[in-house]
Design a protein around this motif. Structure first.
Motif, short mmCIF file in Angstrom:
data_model
loop_
_atom_site.label_atom_id
_atom_site.label_comp_id
_atom_site.label_asym_id
_atom_site.label_seq_id
_atom_site.Cartn_x
_atom_site.Cartn_y
_atom_site.Cartn_z
N CYS A 220 0.82 -1.22 0.00
CA CYS A 220 0.00 0.00 0.00
C CYS A 220 0.85 1.27 0.00
O CYS A 220 0.35 2.34 0.31
CB CYS A 220 -1.00 0.01 1.15
N SER A 222 1.72 2.59 -2.67
CA SER A 222 1.39 3.29 -3.92
C SER A 222 -0.02 2.93 -4.36
O SER A 222 -0.59 1.91 -3.93
CB SER A 222 2.37 2.91 -5.03
N ASP A 223 -0.59 3.75 -5.24
CA ASP A 223 -1.91 3.44 -5.80
C ASP A 223 -1.85 2.17 -6.64
O ASP A 223 -2.82 1.40 -6.66
CB ASP A 223 -2.39 4.61 -6.65
N GLU A 224 -0.73 1.95 -7.30
CA GLU A 224 -0.58 0.72 -8.09
C GLU A 224 -0.57 -0.51 -7.18
O GLU A 224 -1.11 -1.56 -7.53
CB GLU A 224 0.71 0.77 -8.91
N GLY A 225 0.01 -0.35 -6.00
CA GLY A 225 0.12 -1.48 -5.09
C GLY A 225 -1.21 -1.92 -4.51
O GLY A 225 -1.40 -3.09 -4.18
N GLN A 227 -4.16 -1.60 -6.17
CA GLN A 227 -5.19 -1.70 -7.21
C GLN A 227 -5.95 -3.01 -7.17
O GLN A 227 -7.19 -3.03 -7.25
CB GLN A 227 -4.58 -1.50 -8.60
N ASP A 228 -5.26 -4.16 -7.06
CA ASP A 228 -5.95 -5.44 -7.06
C ASP A 228 -6.90 -5.56 -5.87
O ASP A 228 -8.02 -6.07 -6.01
CB ASP A 228 -4.94 -6.60 -7.03
N LYS A 260 -4.54 7.60 -0.36
CA LYS A 260 -4.17 7.37 -1.75
C LYS A 260 -5.02 8.25 -2.67
O LYS A 260 -6.20 8.52 -2.38
CB LYS A 260 -4.36 5.89 -2.12
N SER A 262 -6.31 7.41 -5.28
CA SER A 262 -7.45 6.63 -5.76
C SER A 262 -8.71 6.94 -4.97
O SER A 262 -9.83 6.84 -5.50
CB SER A 262 -7.15 5.12 -5.66
N LYS A 299 -6.13 -10.53 -10.20
CA LYS A 299 -5.75 -9.21 -10.67
C LYS A 299 -7.00 -8.39 -10.97
O LYS A 299 -7.99 -8.91 -11.49
CB LYS A 299 -4.88 -9.30 -11.93
N GLU A 301 -8.71 -4.51 -12.41
CA GLU A 301 -8.55 -3.32 -13.22
C GLU A 301 -9.63 -2.31 -12.83
O GLU A 301 -10.78 -2.67 -12.64
CB GLU A 301 -8.69 -3.64 -14.71
#
Length: 319
Positions: A220, A222-225, A227-228, A260, A262, A299, A301
């Motif tokens: 956590c 990052s926002d990428e971290g 996402q799932d 975040k 997000s 995963k 999206e």
């Protein structure tokens, strides 16, 4: 902190902040520090829901509750041989903590009133109860199977009575997804998986407030971290479902780490329940945001809508 819609202040607020804080330096009273911190947050955002934390198994010595409980040894949980039971846990290093014998009405009442009094006084909005079902107690502690079962059953009846007294105020019982008569739960380690989705849906379908907590070790930073995990959450979320990511002890980290970008994206209410086609869930939101989660890969999206898409919409967003 005031950015978050719901804030729980835990057991190490203030001078008891160390994971292995020396026992001789534990300072009373945690209840006051929790209330003071929530008051500070509510000065910024009076609309947050402020939650008081305590543990139905471990008697943390920094609480005022401990001062009352420690005066009466007959209230302490004893093993089958009559020995006082002491256990380690809750971040108190190697300290041996007393355990509440909530099979006794006096103890159950003492425990309930610790938070109920704060809610009735307007100091907090609700209670978070840790370890109601995942107690950490076993036969290795000198307890018989019947004693363990009695202890668990007393947790249920104690929390049901507490919820009755709290009325509509949230009583967040950690891991207690199937506990009847409790209006809120926490998924302490929310997984990016179909299991996480189904658990969230099951609780939300029964009208429960749900805190879905992703632990920081899973990414956590990052926002990428996230996402799932966030995608899985959005697939399963209902009314009063909340998502957050962080570690258990964050005294060395800025609160900015918890927030975040997000969380600021346009969402709006879902247009309907998630639809599963083969191994892929999909869900749309009123803003135009779409989410999918592939159970074969775990995963997700998230295709965020543009911010202006929410203009003129009246629905309340899923938190």
């Amino acid at each position: 902190m005031a950015k978050f819609p719901i804030v729980t202040i835990e057991k190490y607020q203030g001078p008891n902040s160390g994971y292995h804080y020396p026992a001789e330096k534990w300072v009373c009273c945690e209840e006051d520090r929790i209330v003071d911190t929530l008051k500070s947050v509510k000065k910024i955002n009076p609309n947050i829901t402020g939650i008081f934390y305590y543990n139905i198994v471990l008697d943390f010595p920094q609480y005022r509750l401990h001062e009352n409980f420690a005066k009466n040894e007959s209230w302490w949980l004893h093993d089958q041989h009559g020995n006082v039971l002491r256990v380690k846990g809750g971040g108190h290093g190697n300290a041996d903590l007393l355990v509440y014998d909530t099979t006794q009405k006096a103890v159950a009442d003492l425990f309930m009133n610790a938070c109920l009094g704060l809610v009735q006084a307007g100091s907090v909005d609700g209670c978070f109860v840790d370890r109601p079902v995942v107690t950490g107690l076993s036969s290795h502690d000198g307890l018989t199977d019947d004693m363990i079962l009695d202890n668990l059953e007393s947790h249920v009846t104690t929390l049901q009575q507490l919820q009755h007294n709290l009325k509509q105020a949230p009583l967040i019982a950690n891991h207690a997804y199937a506990m009847p008569g409790i209006n809120s739960v926490m998924i302490a380690v929310f997984p990016a998986s179909e299991e996480g989705i189904l658990t969230l849906q099951w609780c939300a379908d029964r009208g429960k407030l749900v805190e879905a907590h992703m632990i920081s070790e899973h990414g956590c930073e990052s926002d990428e971290g996230i996402q799932d995990y966030l995608a899985a959450f959005l697939i399963g979320a209902g009314n009063y479902s909340y998502f957050g990511c962080g570690s258990w002890f964050t005294s060395a980290l800025s609160i900015d780490y918890q927030w975040k970008t997000s969380y600021e994206k346009p969402l709006g209410p879902p247009t309907g329940r998630a639809v599963k086609t083969e191994l892929v869930y999909k869900r749309d939101f009123a803003s135009g945001t779409t989410v999918q989660f592939d159970c074969s890969t775990n995963k997700g999206e998230i295709h965020w809508a543009k911010s202006e898409s929410l203009t003129q919409q009246n629905g309340s967003a899923t938190s």
